[in-house]
Write an enzyme that holds these catalytic residues in place. Structure first.
Site, PDB file in Angstrom:
ATOM      1  N   ARG A 113      46.111  32.166  29.992  1.00 48.45           N
ATOM      2  CA  ARG A 113      45.539  30.960  30.476  1.00 48.45           C
ATOM      3  C   ARG A 113      44.374  30.734  30.152  1.00 48.45           C
ATOM      4  NH1 ARG A 113      48.909  31.463  34.945  1.00 48.45           N
ATOM      5  NH2 ARG A 113      50.435  29.368  35.054  1.00 48.45           N
ATOM      6  N   ASP A 119      49.018  38.491  20.637  1.00 46.84           N
ATOM      7  CA  ASP A 119      49.564  38.241  22.177  1.00 46.84           C
ATOM      8  C   ASP A 119      51.222  38.783  21.769  1.00 46.84           C
ATOM      9  OD1 ASP A 119      51.261  38.112  24.668  1.00 46.84           O
ATOM     10  OD2 ASP A 119      49.277  37.192  24.933  1.00 46.84           O
ATOM     11  N   ARG A 143      38.997  42.824  32.328  1.00 48.67           N
ATOM     12  CA  ARG A 143      39.565  43.951  33.389  1.00 48.67           C
ATOM     13  C   ARG A 143      38.643  45.214  32.719  1.00 48.67           C
ATOM     14  NH1 ARG A 143      40.145  40.862  36.716  1.00 48.67           N
ATOM     15  NH2 ARG A 143      41.650  41.051  38.845  1.00 48.67           N
ATOM     16  N   ASP A 202      31.527  41.819  31.947  1.00 44.91           N
ATOM     17  CA  ASP A 202      31.177  41.076  33.010  1.00 44.91           C
ATOM     18  C   ASP A 202      32.172  41.445  33.976  1.00 44.91           C
ATOM     19  OD1 ASP A 202      30.613  38.955  34.504  1.00 44.91           O
ATOM     20  OD2 ASP A 202      32.737  37.794  34.825  1.00 44.91           O
ATOM     21  N   GLU A 237      32.391  49.297  39.363  1.00 46.47           N
ATOM     22  CA  GLU A 237      31.972  48.478  39.926  1.00 46.47           C
ATOM     23  C   GLU A 237      31.635  48.790  41.646  1.00 46.47           C
ATOM     24  OE1 GLU A 237      34.444  44.319  39.357  1.00 46.47           O
ATOM     25  OE2 GLU A 237      34.044  44.610  37.315  1.00 46.47           O
ATOM     26  N   HIS A 273      31.069  40.577  36.859  1.00 49.37           N
ATOM     27  CA  HIS A 273      32.263  40.156  37.165  1.00 49.37           C
ATOM     28  C   HIS A 273      32.423  39.101  38.191  1.00 49.37           C
ATOM     29  CE1 HIS A 273      36.015  41.772  38.502  1.00 49.37           C
ATOM     30  NE2 HIS A 273      36.988  40.567  37.741  1.00 49.37           N
ATOM     31  N   GLY A 312      33.277  35.966  36.092  1.00 47.72           N
ATOM     32  CA  GLY A 312      33.594  35.376  35.468  1.00 47.72           C
ATOM     33  C   GLY A 312      34.440  33.860  36.057  1.00 47.72           C
TER      34      GLY A 312
END
Length: 320
Positions: free
Chosen positions: A154, A175, A236, A260, A265, A284, A286
């Site tokens: 997506r 992909d 990730r 991001d 973290e 992080h 997004g």
């Protein structure tokens, strides 16, 4: 007395009026916990019918002791802190919200791309320190660049749509789980991983973290990339091997990184990335927009209601 008991395992949102209103549809009451350990999760889940899970540990050892829980609904796309096979074994529905933030994540990927191309974070810091006319080293335009999208789910497709008007010379898509014709229909160019890594000026990562993608970008891949390449990660942190990235940036083997998500973290105070001028960092975030937040909370709660009223969740991860 309520019909059902639903808990939040770890309080990251602070306010739950959206969930409470939706859960009223099935007469469920919501209780908020802030668990950090497996023991705390087990204690909180005792007697619960449904669980709204964020980052708390939901391992096999925890799940096998959940005697009353019928559904675990994970806030977000990823679910690497929960064991799907254990849920299936216990007959617990596991669900997530895979489609709430792809517009938001791809927006941030675009922001990181342009910030990297024009070194906005570095310029901002320099200007605040009294500098001006900082120069144009590594300052480049988007037109004519080759973009590689790693992962065509997506958010990857959404990024492709947004970047299509930017004058890119090519959009390479890697992909292995998407048919090549789907990529071509969207004016993308199917590519193997090696081609995507070696020929791209900009690489944007949109794959989930799994055993297959852990450390997908390591020293080998950074040595394959163009010297002026930019890598963007809104997926990730574990997909990029941290030390290899630090070395590639420090040695200027690649030009820039927009990150991001991170290997740890929050980032430790002594992390070398914090000292580098050729990367831009975000926290992080997004997924984190006003619209995305409402959508996430609503869909996560609706997954619970569907099960507690005799149905199956809209986003059912472990069909049995």
């Amino acid at each position: 007395m309520s019909n059902f008991r639903v808990i939040v395992t770890d309080d990251r949102h602070g306010e739950y009026s959206i969930e409470k209103d939706i859960l009223k549809e099935c007469g469920a009451e919501l209780e908020i916990f802030d668990c950090r350990t497996e023991a705390e999760v087990l204690d909180a889940c005792s007697g619960a019918d449904g669980v709204l899970l964020n980052l708390a540990p939901m391992s096999k050892d925890v799940i096998k002791k959940l005697d009353t829980v019928r559904v675990i609904s994970r806030y977000g796309v990823g679910y690497d802190n929960v064991d799907p096979a254990a849920c299936t074994e216990r007959g617990i529905y596991l669900s997530n919200v895979p489609d709430y933030c792809f517009e938001d994540v791809s927006d941030l990927a675009v922001a990181h791309i342009f910030s990297s191309l024009r070194q906005l974070s570095h310029r901002d810091r320099m200007i605040r320190n009294g500098e001006w006319n900082i120069g144009r080293k590594n300052n480049t335009r988007i037109r004519g660049k080759v973009l590689a999208i790693i992962g065509y789910g997506r958010s990857g497709r959404c990024l492709h749509r947004k970047m299509s008007a930017m004058g890119l010379s090519r959009v390479l898509v890697y992909d292995p789980y998407v048919h090549e014709e789907e990529i071509r229909i969207n004016q993308g160019e199917p590519a193997d991983f090696s081609t995507a890594v070696t020929e791209a000026d900009i690489i944007s990562i949109h794959v989930p973290l799994s055993t297959e993608t852990l450390g997908l970008f390591s020293e080998k891949e950074f040595r394959m990339m163009k010297p002026g390449a930019i890598i963007i990660n809104t997926s990730r942190g574990g997909i990029i091997e941290h030390q290899s990235l630090v070395e590639a940036l420090t040695q200027n083997r690649i030009a820039f990184a927009g990150l991001d998500t991170h290997h740890i973290e929050p980032l430790p105070a002594d992390d070398p990335l914090l000292q580098l001028s050729n990367c831009v960092l975000s926290d992080h975030c997004g997924y984190n927009t006003v619209e995305g937040f409402v959508e996430l909370k609503s869909k996560a709660a609706k997954n619970i209601v569907k099960v507690l009223t005799g149905g199956v969740p809209d986003y059912w991860l472990n069909p049995f």
